[in-house]
Motif scaffolding. Structure first.
Motif, PDB file in Angstrom:
ATOM      1  N   UNK A 182       0.835  -1.203   0.000  1.00  0.00           N
ATOM      2  CA  UNK A 182       0.000   0.000   0.000  1.00  0.00           C
ATOM      3  C   UNK A 182       0.867   1.249   0.000  1.00  0.00           C
ATOM      4  N   UNK A 183       1.946   1.191   0.777  1.00  0.00           N
ATOM      5  CA  UNK A 183       2.843   2.338   0.883  1.00  0.00           C
ATOM      6  C   UNK A 183       3.485   2.656  -0.476  1.00  0.00           C
ATOM      7  N   UNK A 184       3.800   1.624  -1.243  1.00  0.00           N
ATOM      8  CA  UNK A 184       4.396   1.833  -2.573  1.00  0.00           C
ATOM      9  C   UNK A 184       3.416   2.591  -3.469  1.00  0.00           C
ATOM     10  N   UNK A 223      -5.199  13.027 -10.740  1.00  0.00           N
ATOM     11  CA  UNK A 223      -4.059  12.445 -11.453  1.00  0.00           C
ATOM     12  C   UNK A 223      -3.278  11.512 -10.519  1.00  0.00           C
ATOM     13  N   UNK A 224      -3.074  11.963  -9.281  1.00  0.00           N
ATOM     14  CA  UNK A 224      -2.369  11.126  -8.310  1.00  0.00           C
ATOM     15  C   UNK A 224      -3.130   9.839  -8.019  1.00  0.00           C
ATOM     16  N   UNK A 225      -4.451   9.976  -7.880  1.00  0.00           N
ATOM     17  CA  UNK A 225      -5.283   8.793  -7.614  1.00  0.00           C
ATOM     18  C   UNK A 225      -5.186   7.802  -8.769  1.00  0.00           C
ATOM     19  N   UNK A 226      -5.244   8.330  -9.989  1.00  0.00           N
ATOM     20  CA  UNK A 226      -5.174   7.477 -11.181  1.00  0.00           C
ATOM     21  C   UNK A 226      -3.818   6.770 -11.261  1.00  0.00           C
ATOM     22  N   UNK A 227      -2.754   7.495 -10.974  1.00  0.00           N
ATOM     23  CA  UNK A 227      -1.418   6.892 -11.035  1.00  0.00           C
ATOM     24  C   UNK A 227      -1.285   5.737 -10.048  1.00  0.00           C
ATOM     25  N   UNK A 228      -1.878   5.904  -8.855  1.00  0.00           N
ATOM     26  CA  UNK A 228      -1.832   4.822  -7.862  1.00  0.00           C
ATOM     27  C   UNK A 228      -2.618   3.601  -8.351  1.00  0.00           C
ATOM     28  N   UNK A 229      -3.786   3.870  -8.885  1.00  0.00           N
ATOM     29  CA  UNK A 229      -4.617   2.759  -9.372  1.00  0.00           C
ATOM     30  C   UNK A 229      -3.912   2.033 -10.515  1.00  0.00           C
ATOM     31  N   UNK A 230      -3.322   2.802 -11.412  1.00  0.00           N
ATOM     32  CA  UNK A 230      -2.622   2.187 -12.551  1.00  0.00           C
ATOM     33  C   UNK A 230      -1.389   1.403 -12.097  1.00  0.00           C
ATOM     34  N   UNK A 231      -0.706   1.932 -11.081  1.00  0.00           N
ATOM     35  CA  UNK A 231       0.452   1.205 -10.543  1.00  0.00           C
ATOM     36  C   UNK A 231      -0.015  -0.126  -9.950  1.00  0.00           C
ATOM     37  N   UNK A 232      -1.158  -0.090  -9.282  1.00  0.00           N
ATOM     38  CA  UNK A 232      -1.697  -1.334  -8.725  1.00  0.00           C
ATOM     39  C   UNK A 232      -2.020  -2.328  -9.847  1.00  0.00           C
ATOM     40  N   UNK A 233      -2.626  -1.816 -10.918  1.00  0.00           N
ATOM     41  CA  UNK A 233      -2.958  -2.691 -12.051  1.00  0.00           C
ATOM     42  C   UNK A 233      -1.691  -3.287 -12.675  1.00  0.00           C
ATOM     43  N   UNK A 241       1.805  -9.031  -4.094  1.00  0.00           N
ATOM     44  CA  UNK A 241       0.395  -9.164  -3.728  1.00  0.00           C
ATOM     45  C   UNK A 241      -0.164  -7.796  -3.317  1.00  0.00           C
ATOM     46  N   UNK A 242      -0.996  -7.237  -4.162  1.00  0.00           N
ATOM     47  CA  UNK A 242      -1.583  -5.925  -3.856  1.00  0.00           C
ATOM     48  C   UNK A 242      -3.083  -6.039  -3.594  1.00  0.00           C
ATOM     49  N   UNK A 243      -3.523  -7.273  -3.321  1.00  0.00           N
ATOM     50  CA  UNK A 243      -4.970  -7.483  -3.149  1.00  0.00           C
ATOM     51  C   UNK A 243      -5.519  -6.725  -1.933  1.00  0.00           C
ATOM     52  N   UNK A 244      -4.648  -6.447  -0.944  1.00  0.00           N
ATOM     53  CA  UNK A 244      -5.129  -5.753   0.257  1.00  0.00           C
ATOM     54  C   UNK A 244      -4.995  -4.236   0.143  1.00  0.00           C
ATOM     55  N   UNK A 245      -4.400  -3.779  -0.937  1.00  0.00           N
ATOM     56  CA  UNK A 245      -4.243  -2.329  -1.115  1.00  0.00           C
ATOM     57  C   UNK A 245      -5.431  -1.796  -1.908  1.00  0.00           C
ATOM     58  N   UNK A 250     -11.155   3.231  -6.966  1.00  0.00           N
ATOM     59  CA  UNK A 250     -10.511   2.202  -7.785  1.00  0.00           C
ATOM     60  C   UNK A 250     -11.531   1.445  -8.637  1.00  0.00           C
ATOM     61  N   UNK A 251     -12.644   1.045  -8.016  1.00  0.00           N
ATOM     62  CA  UNK A 251     -13.649   0.291  -8.770  1.00  0.00           C
ATOM     63  C   UNK A 251     -14.292   1.145  -9.858  1.00  0.00           C
ATOM     64  N   UNK A 252     -14.520   2.408  -9.518  1.00  0.00           N
ATOM     65  CA  UNK A 252     -15.120   3.315 -10.503  1.00  0.00           C
ATOM     66  C   UNK A 252     -14.180   3.503 -11.702  1.00  0.00           C
ATOM     67  N   UNK A 253     -12.896   3.624 -11.407  1.00  0.00           N
ATOM     68  CA  UNK A 253     -11.908   3.779 -12.479  1.00  0.00           C
ATOM     69  C   UNK A 253     -11.915   2.540 -13.381  1.00  0.00           C
ATOM     70  N   UNK A 254     -11.841   1.373 -12.748  1.00  0.00           N
ATOM     71  CA  UNK A 254     -11.775   0.124 -13.522  1.00  0.00           C
ATOM     72  C   UNK A 254     -13.025  -0.049 -14.393  1.00  0.00           C
TER      73      UNK A 254
END
Lengths: 324, 202
Positions: A182-184, A223-233, A241-245, A250-254
């Protein structure tokens, strides 16, 4: 160059004097006159030839001299040009060396006063190692790390205050409560704020309108939120394992991302993967921005406040606008 | 004491604890608000908020009579240690209620959004819900509207019991907070409805 000759010097054509004075008969006198006239004509013709010859010689001499002067001038010009070129080249080299020396000096001063970016203590370094290892596995993480180094953004840890970027000290604070995965992803989000600040992209509330300020700040946050979501993807394709982050929206973006790609594929089955990704990303970001505007995300302030309202109050405060 | 003197006093108390926060107080980016908590006899409490960073931060500083500071963040452990070490005297229900709410505001039971509810209307469902989530919203509101009320308190044995409803992250919970006269806090949690489509917190 031929020498000029004195006219008639050495000529055999001399006027023959009257031998017997004026006592000779008129017939003789006429003959003598005609003879002398012929001699004069011959001498004049010779002089004319000589003059013509001299003029020709002079012309040739002048041509030769003119050519010599032109050659000399060209040669001199070439020499001067070469000398000037050498001077310019030398100057450039000297300037390059001077510029490099100044750059090195500036970097040294920055190192001394700003630090080199990254973890600011040994403890921070130990904590950050795991995060760095995660980030290095994906393009989005590599970009974030490069931004950290480029702008010398410091990284430190604190407990219980959340994660944030402080533009005053160009430092990012990461919450010790977050797990490394999550921190990453938080790092990717916050480094974007650091990038905006260092590149002067964050708006100045005192020079823009309230609406412009809100729009710019919401865009930055989205933009920051999107970058985090994309990094997770991106990390979902690795062993991390990023399943807990989980991240806001995130769901709305996907959903928006997938819907847009499906629609684009239906319209153009031959569309490239890159083009589809661009379309999906644009739709995802648009959805995230909408969510911020509609109040789907609230701040960590007391009381929690929708972001547009929060940024609006921030603009008011910075511009001395009193609100109830 | 002038505002500048007050700011410097707080910065000085913070300096040994956190240089960065002390600097934020000195440069004015940290807004300082005194917290009225007369039942805490040994310390003065201040709420510190900085909205100039990318994500607003909120923390509390307790300053003892000898000017020593204690930094109170969202860490429950730190808050427990403070309440045990500080001289606290809760004399009535009203003080017990205020202390319980302040305690939870400073150190909520989980990281993430924590909001104490006055009624079911405060649950804070997100806008733009799809049909499934909208149906869930209606079901939760119908179920809990009669039950959710503003925080309440009553005497309980030698102390007090505060009952309140709160959003802990995306979960709706009922919290029973036992408040001792010495300020000791014991928390009982009941999960009422999990993972609700409520507002995101960032």
């Amino acid at each position: 160059m031929r020498r000029l000759r004195a006219p008639l010097t050495g000529s055999k054509r001399r006027l023959t004097p009257l031998r017997n004075g004026w006592k000779r008969e008129p017939k003789d006198l006429q003959d003598w006159g005609e003879e002398k006239w012929a001699e004069i004509e011959e001498a004049a013709a010779g002089a004319s030839d000589w003059l013509e010859e001299q003029a020709e010689d002079f012309g040739e001499w002048l041509d030769e001299k003119t050519s010599d002067i032109a050659d000399w001038a060209q040669e001199t010009y070439d020499d001067v040009t070469e000398t000037v070129d050498d001077l310019i080249e030398g100057g450039k080299t000297a300037l390059d060396k001077l510029g490099q020396a100044i750059d090195d000096m500036v970097e040294g001063v920055k190192d001394a006063f700003l630090g080199e970016g990254g973890p600011v203590s040994e403890d921070d370094t130990k904590r950050f190692e795991k995060i760095q290892a995660i980030l290095e596995t994906i393009p989005g993480g590599q970009d974030a790390l490069a931004t950290m180094k480029k702008y010398r953004i410091g990284v430190t840890y604190k407990a219980g205050v959340g994660s944030f970027y402080d533009p005053e000290t160009n430092t990012m604070v990461l919450d010790t409560a977050e797990n490394p995965e999550t921190s990453a992803l938080t790092f990717v989000h916050e480094i974007n704020h650091g990038k905006y600040h260092n590149e002067g992209l964050d708006p100045d509330a005192t020079t823009v309108t309230r609406d412009e300020y809100i729009k710019a700040r919401v865009e930055e946050e989205a933009e920051g939120a999107v970058l985090s979501i994309e990094a997770k993807m991106e990390l979902e394709g690795t062993t991390v394992d990023v399943s807990k982050a989980t991240f806001p929206q995130e769901q709305e973006y996907r959903q928006a991302y997938n819907d847009a790609i499906a629609a684009a594929k239906a319209k153009d089955p031959a569309a490239s993967k890159e083009d589809l990704n661009k379309i999906g990303r644009a739709a995802g970001k648009k959805r995230v921005v909408k969510g911020f505007y509609d109040g789907e995300v609230v701040t960590s302030t007391k009381p929690p406040t929708p972001y547009p309202e929060f940024y609006g109050k921030d603009w008011d405060n910075q511009n001395g606008v009193v609100t109830k | 004491m002038s505002k500048d003197e007050q700011r410097e006093k707080i910065a000085a108390a913070l300096s040994p604890l956190d240089d960065m926060f002390a600097a934020m107080v000195r440069n004015g980016s940290m807004v300082i608000e005194p917290v009225q908590a007369p039942y805490i006899k040994s310390h003065q409490l201040h709420r510190l908020e900085n909205n100039r960073v990318s994500r607003p931060i909120s923390l509390h500083l307790a300053i003892a009579k000898d000017q020593a500071g204690t930094l109170l963040t969202r860490s429950s452990e730190t808050m427990t240690q403070f309440s045990e070490a500080a001289e606290i005297a809760i004399s009535d229900e009203a003080e017990a209620l205020r202390w319980a709410q302040l305690y939870l505001e400073i150190a909520p039971p989980e990281s993430g959004l924590f909001r104490i509810l006055e009624s079911a209307a405060d649950i804070g469902f997100r806008p733009n819900l799809d049909d499934v989530d909208r149906a869930r919203q209606q079901q939760v509101e119908q179920t809990y509207a009669p039950r959710i009320h503003a925080p309440a308190v009553r005497a309980d044995n030698d102390g007090f019991l505060v009952t309140l409803f709160a959003m802990v992250g995306h979960d709706l919970e009922r919290l029973d907070v036992s408040v001792g006269r010495d300020g000791a806090i014991a928390l009982g949690r009941e999960l009422l409805s999990a993972d609700l489509p409520t507002v995101y917190w960032h």
